[in-house]
Design an enzyme around this catalytic site. Structure first.
Site, mmCIF file in Angstrom:
data_model
loop_
_atom_site.group_PDB
_atom_site.id
_atom_site.type_symbol
_atom_site.label_atom_id
_atom_site.label_comp_id
_atom_site.label_asym_id
_atom_site.label_seq_id
_atom_site.Cartn_x
_atom_site.Cartn_y
_atom_site.Cartn_z
ATOM 1 C CG ASN A 152 -1.679 1.204 1.473
ATOM 2 O OD1 ASN A 152 -1.152 2.201 1.942
ATOM 3 N ND2 ASN A 152 -2.944 1.147 1.140
ATOM 4 C CG ASP A 153 -0.609 4.844 -1.743
ATOM 5 O OD1 ASP A 153 -1.241 4.322 -0.800
ATOM 6 O OD2 ASP A 153 -1.089 5.724 -2.470
ATOM 7 C CB CYS B 38 -14.482 4.644 1.719
ATOM 8 S SG CYS B 38 -15.151 5.295 3.275
#
Length: 218
Positions: free
Chosen positions: A2-3, A67
């Site tokens: 994950n970045d 989200c």
């Protein structure tokens, strides 16, 4: 990886968090992301999705986040949120140099323009960034209470405007975090900037190669 997690790993290994065992890295950009290092190890969670810091709920009556949740930190204090909040104020008739900067095209207002206007002492932009800074402070205090870090490292495009945000965020955290947790806490900016994620990806590779060979990572 994950970045946000990779950026946290990069800052921990080679950047502002070097030598610390417990840090929170926040990237304040179009969204809010980050990662957590606890006990010297990256917090990944059960399925590798740990550290979705931008999706803690700040306001249960707030705007809907991308989200699907309501009132996420990202929906309230990210770069996209700053632009939305600025456009709402302008649409309500607030007088601001932002109108001239965009030729009256409100859809061109973004977080960078708001910061630019605030540096020029525009009252609307300054007031908005103070509001956002308080919202950022709320989230940081929550994270401090959960993870008890030594450092909170601020990165990302909005993070580059730390001089505008710090006068509100830092006192807020010092006032609202538990004394035992805030006493030695430091809020600092990223040392690696936009390269934090790349450096973290390299660190992850080094770790895996070291694990396979049985040696220590550099």
């Amino acid at each position: 990886g994950n970045d946000g997690n990779l950026a946290a790993l990069g800052e921990h290994r080679y950047g502002a968090g070097r030598g610390a065992s417990d840090i929170i890295y926040l990237t304040l950009s179009t969204g809010i992301g980050g990662g957590v290092i606890t006990g010297g190890r990256l917090l990944e969670g059960a399925w590798g999705y740990g550290g979705e810091l931008g999706h803690i709920t700040i306001d249960r009556n707030g705007p809907r986040c991308n989200c699907g949740n309501i009132g996420c930190w990202e929906a309230i204090a990210s770069g996209v949120a700053i632009a939305r909040r600025a456009r709402e104020k302008l649409a309500a008739g607030a007088p601001s140099v932002l109108r001239e900067m965009t030729g009256g095209a409100l859809d061109k207002v973004d977080a960078a323009l708001v910061a630019q206007a605030a540096r020029g002492k525009d009252a609307v932009a300054c007031a908005l960034l103070k509001e956002v800074a308080r919202d950022l402070g709320v989230g940081i205090v929550s994270l401090v209470h959960v993870f008890n870090p030594e450092l909170v490292i601020i990165g990302g495009g909005v993070g580059r405007d730390w001089p505008l945000l710090r006068p509100v965020i830092e006192p807020y955290v010092r006032t609202h975090a538990m004394p035992v947790m805030r006493r030695r806490l430091k809020l600092v900016t990223s040392a690696l900037g936009d390269d934090a994620g790349l450096v973290g990806a390299a660190a992850l590779v080094f770790d895996r190669e070291a694990a396979e060979s049985g040696s220590s990572a550099v």
